[in-house]
Scaffold this motif. Structure first.
Motif, PDB file in Angstrom:
ATOM      1  N   PRO A  90      15.369 -15.704 117.872  1.00 47.94           N
ATOM      2  CA  PRO A  90      16.665 -15.679 118.545  1.00 47.94           C
ATOM      3  C   PRO A  90      16.645 -14.634 119.665  1.00 47.94           C
ATOM      4  O   PRO A  90      16.152 -13.523 119.477  1.00 47.94           O
ATOM      5  N   ALA A  91      17.149 -15.006 120.822  1.00 51.90           N
ATOM      6  CA  ALA A  91      17.166 -14.096 121.964  1.00 51.90           C
ATOM      7  C   ALA A  91      17.988 -12.856 121.634  1.00 51.90           C
ATOM      8  O   ALA A  91      19.045 -12.942 121.016  1.00 51.90           O
ATOM      9  N   PHE A  92      17.466 -11.708 122.010  1.00 57.03           N
ATOM     10  CA  PHE A  92      18.120 -10.411 121.822  1.00 57.03           C
ATOM     11  C   PHE A  92      18.358 -10.069 120.358  1.00 57.03           C
ATOM     12  O   PHE A  92      19.243  -9.276 120.051  1.00 57.03           O
ATOM     13  N   LEU A  93      17.546 -10.602 119.478  1.00 59.86           N
ATOM     14  CA  LEU A  93      17.689 -10.270 118.064  1.00 59.86           C
ATOM     15  C   LEU A  93      17.316  -8.817 117.794  1.00 59.86           C
ATOM     16  O   LEU A  93      17.987  -8.126 117.030  1.00 59.86           O
ATOM     17  N   THR A  94      16.274  -8.328 118.436  1.00 64.58           N
ATOM     18  CA  THR A  94      15.785  -6.981 118.136  1.00 64.58           C
ATOM     19  C   THR A  94      16.431  -5.894 118.993  1.00 64.58           C
ATOM     20  O   THR A  94      16.347  -4.714 118.649  1.00 64.58           O
ATOM     21  N   GLN A  95      17.097  -6.264 120.075  1.00 66.82           N
ATOM     22  CA  GLN A  95      17.691  -5.258 120.955  1.00 66.82           C
ATOM     23  C   GLN A  95      18.686  -4.354 120.224  1.00 66.82           C
ATOM     24  O   GLN A  95      18.634  -3.135 120.383  1.00 66.82           O
ATOM     25  N   PRO A  96      19.592  -4.875 119.382  1.00 66.28           N
ATOM     26  CA  PRO A  96      20.507  -3.970 118.673  1.00 66.28           C
ATOM     27  C   PRO A  96      19.781  -3.027 117.713  1.00 66.28           C
ATOM     28  O   PRO A  96      20.233  -1.907 117.481  1.00 66.28           O
ATOM     29  N   LEU A  97      18.654  -3.461 117.163  1.00 69.81           N
ATOM     30  CA  LEU A  97      17.890  -2.602 116.259  1.00 69.81           C
ATOM     31  C   LEU A  97      17.256  -1.446 117.026  1.00 69.81           C
ATOM     32  O   LEU A  97      17.252  -0.299 116.565  1.00 69.81           O
ATOM     33  N   VAL A  98      16.738  -1.745 118.216  1.00 67.37           N
ATOM     34  CA  VAL A  98      16.153  -0.703 119.058  1.00 67.37           C
ATOM     35  C   VAL A  98      17.256   0.226 119.563  1.00 67.37           C
ATOM     36  O   VAL A  98      17.094   1.453 119.590  1.00 67.37           O
ATOM     37  N   GLU A  99      18.381  -0.347 119.944  1.00 59.18           N
ATOM     38  CA  GLU A  99      19.514   0.467 120.394  1.00 59.18           C
ATOM     39  C   GLU A  99      19.955   1.427 119.293  1.00 59.18           C
ATOM     40  O   GLU A  99      20.219   2.604 119.548  1.00 59.18           O
ATOM     41  N   ASN A 100      20.028   0.945 118.047  1.00 57.95           N
ATOM     42  CA  ASN A 100      20.386   1.808 116.916  1.00 57.95           C
ATOM     43  C   ASN A 100      19.366   2.924 116.724  1.00 57.95           C
ATOM     44  O   ASN A 100      19.732   4.065 116.441  1.00 57.95           O
ATOM     45  N   ALA A 101      18.087   2.575 116.843  1.00 57.19           N
ATOM     46  CA  ALA A 101      17.031   3.577 116.669  1.00 57.19           C
ATOM     47  C   ALA A 101      17.171   4.695 117.705  1.00 57.19           C
ATOM     48  O   ALA A 101      16.982   5.875 117.395  1.00 57.19           O
ATOM     49  N   ILE A 102      17.526   4.324 118.913  1.00 57.05           N
ATOM     50  CA  ILE A 102      17.710   5.328 119.966  1.00 57.05           C
ATOM     51  C   ILE A 102      18.979   6.136 119.709  1.00 57.05           C
ATOM     52  O   ILE A 102      18.976   7.373 119.766  1.00 57.05           O
ATOM     53  N   LYS A 103      20.055   5.445 119.381  1.00 56.64           N
ATOM     54  CA  LYS A 103      21.336   6.116 119.162  1.00 56.64           C
ATOM     55  C   LYS A 103      21.279   7.106 117.995  1.00 56.64           C
ATOM     56  O   LYS A 103      21.799   8.211 118.091  1.00 56.64           O
ATOM     57  N   HIS A 104      20.662   6.687 116.893  1.00 52.73           N
ATOM     58  CA  HIS A 104      20.680   7.507 115.683  1.00 52.73           C
ATOM     59  C   HIS A 104      19.420   8.341 115.485  1.00 52.73           C
ATOM     60  O   HIS A 104      19.437   9.289 114.704  1.00 52.73           O
ATOM     61  N   GLY A 105      18.346   8.006 116.181  1.00 55.19           N
ATOM     62  CA  GLY A 105      17.112   8.760 116.031  1.00 55.19           C
ATOM     63  C   GLY A 105      16.807   9.653 117.219  1.00 55.19           C
ATOM     64  O   GLY A 105      16.575  10.847 117.061  1.00 55.19           O
ATOM     65  N   VAL A 106      16.824   9.084 118.414  1.00 55.79           N
ATOM     66  CA  VAL A 106      16.422   9.824 119.613  1.00 55.79           C
ATOM     67  C   VAL A 106      17.559  10.682 120.167  1.00 55.79           C
ATOM     68  O   VAL A 106      17.373  11.870 120.434  1.00 55.79           O
ATOM     69  N   ALA A 107      18.728  10.095 120.342  1.00 53.69           N
ATOM     70  CA  ALA A 107      19.837  10.795 121.006  1.00 53.69           C
ATOM     71  C   ALA A 107      20.198  12.137 120.360  1.00 53.69           C
ATOM     72  O   ALA A 107      20.380  13.119 121.081  1.00 53.69           O
TER      73      ALA A 107
END
Length: 191
Positions: A90-107
């Motif tokens: 499915p298109a853009f299936l993994t984008q929210p997972l990567v966004e979460n990783a950045i928001k909660h891990g990197v930021a």
């Protein structure tokens, strides 16, 4: 439609900062990557599906944009086995997972955080993993468990694949792992 508006605001602010610092070539590259990313969101996909290679290209554009924002704090890598590049997802299936990783891990981190996206075949399934270092596992797990992104991904998987579409999220190996499992299907229908 699920792309966080803060992503757009942060990206535009990063571009403005680069221009203000007279780093025009970097600002131009950031704007080009943002344009490519959003152009990709508008492209027609067959039944909302795309190849895993195309999905990874979109993730790469997204990560390039976030790398400008986070600099050395984001250490990203992506890999997939050769046999799954043309797998349908499915298109853009993994984008929210990567966004979460950045928001909660990197930021929230002041030190470099590794983020790894990988995909492989396991029997008749496609496995996509998004793992990020998580220095504070309790905080990360609480934040990730309460978010909309994981619920949306699981809902999409269930709607498309029933019991064969799974999302597992857990803290392991000093980091947070989101693992998607869906039936392996290649372009042209071959499995």
């Amino acid at each position: 439609l699920q792309i966080n508006p803060h992503f757009l605001f942060n990206t535009l602010n990063s571009a403005a900062s680069l221009v203000g610092a007279r780093r025009n070539a970097e600002a131009e590259e950031l704007i080009v990557r943002l344009s490519e990313f959003f152009r990709g969101t508008l492209e027609e996909t067959a039944n909302g599906q795309t190849s895993l290679s195309q999905e990874f290209e979109m993730l790469s554009a997204y990560l390039d944009i976030e790398a400008v924002r986070f600099g050395d704090r984001l250490v990203a890598s992506m890999s997939m086995s050769d046999e799954v590049g043309d797998a349908r997802t499915p298109a853009f299936l993994t984008q929210p997972l990567v966004e979460n990783a950045i928001k909660h891990g990197v930021a929230p981190s002041k030190s470099p955080i590794r983020l790894e996206v990988s995909a492989l075949r396991e029997r008749d399934d496609l496995i996509i993993r998004v793992w990020n270092e998580a220095p504070n596992p309790v905080r990360v797990c609480e934040a990730m468990g309460a978010g909309v992104g994981l619920a949306n991904v699981q809902s999409r998987l269930t709607a498309l694949y029933g019991d064969r579409g799974l999302l597992r999220a857990s803290y392991r190996h000093d980091g947070f792992l989101a693992e998607v499992r869906l039936p392996l299907s290649h372009s042209g229908g071959a499995g």
